[in-house]
Design a protein around this motif. Sequence first.
Motif, PDB file in Angstrom:
ATOM      1  N   ASP A 196       0.633  -1.047   0.574  1.00  0.00           N
ATOM      2  CA  ASP A 196       0.209  -0.249   0.026  1.00  0.00           C
ATOM      3  C   ASP A 196       0.967   0.808  -0.096  1.00  0.00           C
ATOM      4  N   HIS A 197       2.133   1.416   0.801  1.00  0.00           N
ATOM      5  CA  HIS A 197       2.795   2.338   0.771  1.00  0.00           C
ATOM      6  C   HIS A 197       3.766   2.600  -0.102  1.00  0.00           C
ATOM      7  N   SER A 198       3.389   1.639  -1.542  1.00  0.00           N
ATOM      8  CA  SER A 198       4.594   2.002  -2.452  1.00  0.00           C
ATOM      9  C   SER A 198       3.671   2.950  -3.048  1.00  0.00           C
ATOM     10  N   ARG A 199       5.257   3.448  -4.097  1.00  0.00           N
ATOM     11  CA  ARG A 199       4.861   4.959  -5.304  1.00  0.00           C
ATOM     12  C   ARG A 199       5.347   4.523  -7.205  1.00  0.00           C
ATOM     13  N   ARG A 221      -5.233 -16.792   6.876  1.00  0.00           N
ATOM     14  CA  ARG A 221      -3.825 -15.776   6.370  1.00  0.00           C
ATOM     15  C   ARG A 221      -3.477 -15.549   7.877  1.00  0.00           C
ATOM     16  N   ASP A 222      -2.198 -15.423   8.305  1.00  0.00           N
ATOM     17  CA  ASP A 222      -2.049 -15.539   9.479  1.00  0.00           C
ATOM     18  C   ASP A 222      -1.943 -13.449  10.006  1.00  0.00           C
ATOM     19  N   PHE A 223      -2.292 -13.342  11.011  1.00  0.00           N
ATOM     20  CA  PHE A 223      -2.244 -12.230  11.232  1.00  0.00           C
ATOM     21  C   PHE A 223      -0.687 -11.815  11.894  1.00  0.00           C
ATOM     22  N   LEU A 224      -0.375 -10.058  11.072  1.00  0.00           N
ATOM     23  CA  LEU A 224       1.048 -10.037  10.899  1.00  0.00           C
ATOM     24  C   LEU A 224       1.163  -8.188  11.569  1.00  0.00           C
ATOM     25  N   TYR A 225       1.759  -8.360  11.926  1.00  0.00           N
ATOM     26  CA  TYR A 225       1.847  -6.459  13.132  1.00  0.00           C
ATOM     27  C   TYR A 225       3.435  -6.388  13.260  1.00  0.00           C
ATOM     28  N   SER A 254       1.442  -3.500   7.500  1.00  0.00           N
ATOM     29  CA  SER A 254       0.661  -5.691   8.021  1.00  0.00           C
ATOM     30  C   SER A 254       1.296  -5.985   6.077  1.00  0.00           C
ATOM     31  N   GLN A 255       0.460  -7.130   6.159  1.00  0.00           N
ATOM     32  CA  GLN A 255       1.065  -7.757   4.837  1.00  0.00           C
ATOM     33  C   GLN A 255       1.213  -7.463   3.935  1.00  0.00           C
ATOM     34  N   THR A 256       0.167  -6.568   3.441  1.00  0.00           N
ATOM     35  CA  THR A 256       0.094  -5.176   2.296  1.00  0.00           C
ATOM     36  C   THR A 256       0.273  -4.066   2.256  1.00  0.00           C
ATOM     37  N   GLY A 257       1.267  -4.021   3.003  1.00  0.00           N
ATOM     38  CA  GLY A 257       1.681  -2.578   3.552  1.00  0.00           C
ATOM     39  C   GLY A 257       1.837  -2.182   4.357  1.00  0.00           C
TER      40      GLY A 257
END
Length: 698
Positions: A88-91, A598-602, A632-635
């Motif tokens: 999500d943070h990629s540009r 999907r595992d929880f990741l923080y 998270s796993q998606t940024g």
Amino acid sequence: MQRGPTDLGPAGGITVNKVVLGVSSAVILAFSLWAILSPSGAQSTLSGVVTWISTNVGWFYVLTVTVVIGFVLWVALSKQGTVRLGPDHSRPQYSLFTWVAMLFAAGVGIDMLFFSVTGPVTQYYAPPTLDAESGEAARDAVVWTIFHYGVAGWSMYSLLGMAMGYFAYRWGMPLSIRAVLYPLFGKRVRGATGHVIDIVTLVGTVFGVATSMGIGVVLLNIGLEHLLGLPAGLAVQIALVAVAVVMTIAACTSGVDKGIRLISELNIWIAAAMLLYIIVTGRTAFLLSAIVENIGRFVTTLPGRTMETMAYESGGSEWMAGWTLFFWAFWLAWGPFVGLFLARISRGRTLREFVLAAITAPVLCDLLIVSVFGNSAMSEVLGGNDAFGKLAMKSPEEGWYALLEMFPGASFLIGLATLSGLLFYLTSANSGAMVMSNFSSTIRDPGEDGPKWLRIYWAVLTAVLTVAMLIAGGVTTMEYATLIFALPVTVIAYLVMFSFTKVLRMEAAEREGWARLRAAGLRRGGAGRSWRQRMASIRAYPGRDQVAQFSDSVVGPALEAVAEEFRASGTAAAVERAEEPLTGVDEYVLTVPMGEERDFLYKVASVQAPVPQIGSKASRGETRYWRLEVFSQTGSAGYDLMGMTDQQIIEDVLDSYEAHLAFLHLSTEHDGLSSIAPVGLETGQESIAGEPAPPRIG
């Protein structure tokens, strides 16, 4: 999904997929030998197969392309259009102008020059539905070629490009078609199922590139005859194929890949110069008026043309086989090739901007090229130059150069056109070899390519196939082979759409989970901060040492407290501390296994950010400060933990955990059995994965 990179392997480096390489090579070599040893038999057999396909299966090609166009537009215009090809943070890596220019360079081949003249002229003399040589046929002639080079092809490129880019950059999987189908087949894509997918993709790609090269050498042969007096014939065409192989070997051994990219950009400027020259020195008013009319007619008739099968026309299946079905098969065959390149240059783009840019900017460039060359040819035909028209139909390559000879400074224009065609030809051959090398290898890092020796191998094998098809009948045989071998790729296109729909549902479920929590009054980014804490964080621009100390003294212990409470309640949880070499500040990652889900990741990691250029900090020359962001796993979630208390961080962890549970509930409510979302719970289970409610910590 997080198990995908491990399941698809390898653990590191690049390995050659011997099964895919061997079977694909055998198919291509067998076809090549057949075409060389029995050219008349090969042409006759291919013609019969194409006749059967166009009569009985042509509608399937038309339907597939229509569905693909609708699908990519749905993705772009839906809420999931804001999902990025990456975290999500990629540009984006490239500016918008550079990126669009590279899109155009990727999808345009020398075949466009070939068909830009013969296409409109043929549709005027032998239209599919209108009276030949009528005014209505003239108005429709150029539009048919624009249609064949328009939205359909770029929609196919967009589908495969965004799918490969999504799985590679957002989930760390290889940049391949088999990775795209991981949600459907799970670990099986690493075995026989994945091999079949790669073989179909690779064989279709080889035939598509070989067809473009074959058309290219026929066109270039005529150009060199005009410029250097080289005779037109098979010998010179084989020599040109050999030149492409030598250039590919030179690119692999001398590291000139960046030079190839520069050549691609140069080619765009050469093409623009040709168009401007023709507009200025030709019938300027007619060309500009025709371009405007072509655009309007293309837009207004696009839906009807897209679904056109010529079912009620006498000889409709033959016309479809020679034109629309051939182009649809051509784009299907080129889809993985161009799609992979588009994915490579589009990391950080949203799905929406990826699709909308791909089906507008390059299509407008294609429209301009076809309209300028096509209407220049039509101007001659409508002016009574019937000999030129017949030549363009009978021998497209000679017709194209015959058109260029009619302009002032013909030698200069022909030289420029031949150089442009040569650059199109060489870049397609070199890029094609690279993509084939990637498809026949297993590559973990999407930024890497297959072995250089394998690129050379595929360049040679593609050259053999090109020569074989030239011997067996030239361009016509190439069209037949492309239409036949692209048929299995249509099945892959449907599988890709089905798989991508599943992961977009997963994305939607994750967002809905957070929306429900926000509606319940929960807030991300540290619920419960006092107003003094908020003001202090707004005015603070900490350095690396401050962030490192806060991470070790507050963040780490808070996450350990959460993990300990999880373990006390019977749920496995672990906190890992890892050194981040780029920043020098250790990362903390809390992981809670969720069974088959999907595992929880923080994760809490440091990032640098620019200091707002206002106030006292700017006056002291400080331009960067440090943040502790949650991932998270998606940024990145986009907020900073600096200045929060351990209790507030713990509450934020629990907010995130509840959002994750909500996402898992939603994903099983709205999806069926798949590798990423199993059917759900049996009676008596406490929660989505048998996990207890979030622990109470305080």
